[in-house]
Scaffold this motif. Structure first.
Motif, PDB file in Angstrom:
ATOM      1  N   LEU A 189       0.844  -1.182   0.000  1.00 16.73           N
ATOM      2  CA  LEU A 189       0.000   0.000   0.000  1.00 16.73           C
ATOM      3  C   LEU A 189       0.881   1.234   0.000  1.00 16.73           C
ATOM      4  CD1 LEU A 189      -2.255  -1.208   2.928  1.00 16.73           C
ATOM      5  CD2 LEU A 189      -2.794  -1.443   0.518  1.00 16.73           C
ATOM      6  N   PRO A 190       0.331   2.398  -0.360  1.00 20.99           N
ATOM      7  CA  PRO A 190       1.136   3.614  -0.295  1.00 20.99           C
ATOM      8  C   PRO A 190       1.497   3.973   1.145  1.00 20.99           C
ATOM      9  CG  PRO A 190      -0.820   3.909  -1.675  1.00 20.99           C
ATOM     10  CD  PRO A 190      -0.988   2.625  -0.931  1.00 20.99           C
ATOM     11  N   ALA A 191       2.754   3.940   1.481  1.00 24.49           N
ATOM     12  CA  ALA A 191       3.313   4.414   2.755  1.00 24.49           C
ATOM     13  C   ALA A 191       2.364   4.329   3.935  1.00 24.49           C
ATOM     14  CB  ALA A 191       3.804   5.844   2.594  1.00 24.49           C
ATOM     15  N   CYS A 192       2.321   3.180   4.582  1.00 24.79           N
ATOM     16  CA  CYS A 192       1.427   2.991   5.729  1.00 24.79           C
ATOM     17  C   CYS A 192       1.971   3.692   6.964  1.00 24.79           C
ATOM     18  CB  CYS A 192       1.244   1.513   6.008  1.00 24.79           C
ATOM     19  SG  CYS A 192       0.139   0.736   4.831  1.00 24.79           S
ATOM     20  N   LEU A 193       1.061   4.163   7.820  1.00 25.93           N
ATOM     21  CA  LEU A 193       1.442   4.994   8.949  1.00 25.93           C
ATOM     22  C   LEU A 193       1.163   4.384  10.313  1.00 25.93           C
ATOM     23  CD1 LEU A 193       0.041   8.370   7.586  1.00 25.93           C
ATOM     24  CD2 LEU A 193       2.430   7.707   7.691  1.00 25.93           C
ATOM     25  N   SER A 194       0.185   3.507  10.427  1.00 30.78           N
ATOM     26  CA  SER A 194      -0.206   3.046  11.748  1.00 30.78           C
ATOM     27  C   SER A 194      -0.885   1.695  11.657  1.00 30.78           C
ATOM     28  CB  SER A 194      -1.159   4.061  12.402  1.00 30.78           C
ATOM     29  OG  SER A 194      -1.407   3.727  13.744  1.00 30.78           O
TER      30      SER A 194
ATOM     31  N   CYS B  65      -8.763 -11.391  16.169  1.00 36.74           N
ATOM     32  CA  CYS B  65      -8.561  -9.949  16.248  1.00 36.74           C
ATOM     33  C   CYS B  65      -8.407  -9.368  14.854  1.00 36.74           C
ATOM     34  CB  CYS B  65      -7.342  -9.617  17.106  1.00 36.74           C
ATOM     35  SG  CYS B  65      -5.807 -10.346  16.540  1.00 36.74           S
ATOM     36  N   SER B  66      -8.382  -8.076  14.798  1.00 37.17           N
ATOM     37  CA  SER B  66      -8.181  -7.356  13.549  1.00 37.17           C
ATOM     38  C   SER B  66      -7.268  -6.178  13.831  1.00 37.17           C
ATOM     39  CB  SER B  66      -9.522  -6.891  12.969  1.00 37.17           C
ATOM     40  OG  SER B  66     -10.209  -6.082  13.900  1.00 37.17           O
ATOM     41  N   PHE B  67      -6.750  -5.590  12.770  1.00 36.91           N
ATOM     42  CA  PHE B  67      -5.934  -4.392  12.917  1.00 36.91           C
ATOM     43  C   PHE B  67      -6.266  -3.434  11.793  1.00 36.91           C
ATOM     44  CE2 PHE B  67      -3.433  -7.386  10.422  1.00 36.91           C
ATOM     45  CZ  PHE B  67      -2.887  -6.615   9.403  1.00 36.91           C
ATOM     46  N   ALA B  68      -5.896  -2.191  11.977  1.00 38.17           N
ATOM     47  CA  ALA B  68      -6.200  -1.154  10.995  1.00 38.17           C
ATOM     48  C   ALA B  68      -4.921  -0.488  10.529  1.00 38.17           C
ATOM     49  CB  ALA B  68      -7.148  -0.117  11.590  1.00 38.17           C
ATOM     50  N   THR B  69      -4.943  -0.009   9.293  1.00 39.00           N
ATOM     51  CA  THR B  69      -3.813   0.747   8.758  1.00 39.00           C
ATOM     52  C   THR B  69      -4.312   2.053   8.146  1.00 39.00           C
ATOM     53  OG1 THR B  69      -3.923  -0.384   6.600  1.00 39.00           O
ATOM     54  CG2 THR B  69      -2.429  -1.307   8.266  1.00 39.00           C
ATOM     55  N   LEU B  70      -3.443   3.040   8.179  1.00 41.34           N
ATOM     56  CA  LEU B  70      -3.695   4.342   7.569  1.00 41.34           C
ATOM     57  C   LEU B  70      -2.548   4.608   6.608  1.00 41.34           C
ATOM     58  CD1 LEU B  70      -5.167   7.110   7.461  1.00 41.34           C
ATOM     59  CD2 LEU B  70      -3.748   7.814   9.396  1.00 41.34           C
ATOM     60  N   SER B  71      -2.857   4.878   5.354  1.00 41.39           N
ATOM     61  CA  SER B  71      -1.801   5.031   4.354  1.00 41.39           C
ATOM     62  C   SER B  71      -1.826   6.410   3.714  1.00 41.39           C
ATOM     63  CB  SER B  71      -1.919   3.952   3.274  1.00 41.39           C
ATOM     64  OG  SER B  71      -3.222   3.901   2.740  1.00 41.39           O
TER      65      SER B  71
END
Length: 298
Positions: free
Chosen positions: A3-8, A24-30
């Motif tokens: 993905l474009p440059a993930c942040l978190s 569980c699940s996790f989230a990403t911000l790109s």
């Protein structure tokens, strides 16, 4: 995933699963302004939303109910975690460069945010009104953590300081300053007795906030060329994970701070990492757009 440059990459548990294991699940911000929720079992995308005309994404916190994000345009945005549906936003949460750190209280009644100009602010969740404005950092707030009691909070920043706040009385209760370099991230042990920080000093610093001086200082690399941007502590308190400009994911023994594992996989700076709630996985994200999931065998 690339993905474009993930942040978190915050994790949340979903409760007991088959055999008592928690799924569980996790989230990403790109950097393409997309927030994604991932299933940690099969790595499928559970929800995805792209935010338009928001500036640069900066920070993310994730619960089963909410995806809360902070942006360079100064806004906090909220989406439903399950569907990605837009809920609301707070205008001008931080000016002068936007929101740089965000976390949600354990009771989901308030949001804690940090900004470029060193402010720490508390927002009431239901009304989205500003409750507290705490200004003692003299530089960008890099990271925030809330204790389980939802009364005490930690902030660290580029001014080299860790500040502990009593949110009920709206005052700082302790201050610890690193000798050199700003701080990029902090982590708190499950029993909330120790704090770990990483930053421009290119070390992992272990703190007991009851003492003025650090408990230990550990060089991240022999040549002092690895600036960590992320640090995480396992739920069982045995392991510390760090990652940053050296593009390596490193795991350390918590007690001795001995390097246990150093793994390659990223081709860019690693900007965040998190242990899964059961400590069996570690997720890392970087400027290369990769979301890597590591299995932990201990």
């Amino acid at each position: 995933a690339c993905l474009p440059a993930c942040l978190s990459c915050p994790f949340v548990p979903h409760g007991g699963g088959v055999g008592g294991d928690a799924c569980c699940s996790f989230a990403t911000l790109s950097m393409d302004c997309t927030v994604r929720v991932w299933d940690a079992a099969d790595y499928s995308t559970l929800a995805s939303v792209t935010v338009r005309d928001a500036g640069t994404p900066a920070c993310l916190t994730y619960t089963l109910d909410y995806l809360l994000t902070g942006w360079s345009d100064g806004k906090i945005r909220a989406h439903e975690a399950e569907t990605g549906h837009f809920l609301w936003h707070i205008d001008n949460a931080h000016t002068g460069g936007g929101v740089t750190a965000i976390c949600l209280s354990n009771n989901e009644r308030f949001i804690l945010t940090g900004g470029v100009e060193g402010e720490v602010r508390v927002w009431e969740m239901r009304s989205r009104e500003l409750v507290s404005h705490l200004k003692e950092h003299t530089g960008r707030v890099s990271d925030l953590k809330l204790y389980d009691d939802d009364v005490h909070a930690l902030s660290c920043g580029r001014d080299r300081a860790i500040l502990c706040w009593d949110l009920r009385s709206e005052r700082r209760v302790s201050s610890h300053v690193q000798r050199m370099g700003g701080m990029n991230a902090l982590a708190v042990t499950k029993d909330q007795t120790l704090v770990l920080t990483v930053g421009q000093e290119k070390r992992v610093t272990k703190w007991d906030l009851r003492d003025h001086s650090p408990v230990s200082l550990t060089d991240l690399s022999p040549r002092n060329d690895d600036e960590a941007l992320a640090v995480a502590v396992s739920s069982n308190g045995l392991w510390v994970a760090t990652a940053g400009t050296a593009q390596l994911v490193k795991i350390w023994d918590m007690q001795s701070m001995r390097l246990v594992s150093s793994q390659t996989g990223h081709s860019g700076t690693v900007v965040d990492l998190k242990f899964s709630p059961d400590d069996k996985q570690l997720v890392s994200v970087g400027t290369d757009g990769l979301v890597l999931v590591w299995n932990i065998y201990a």
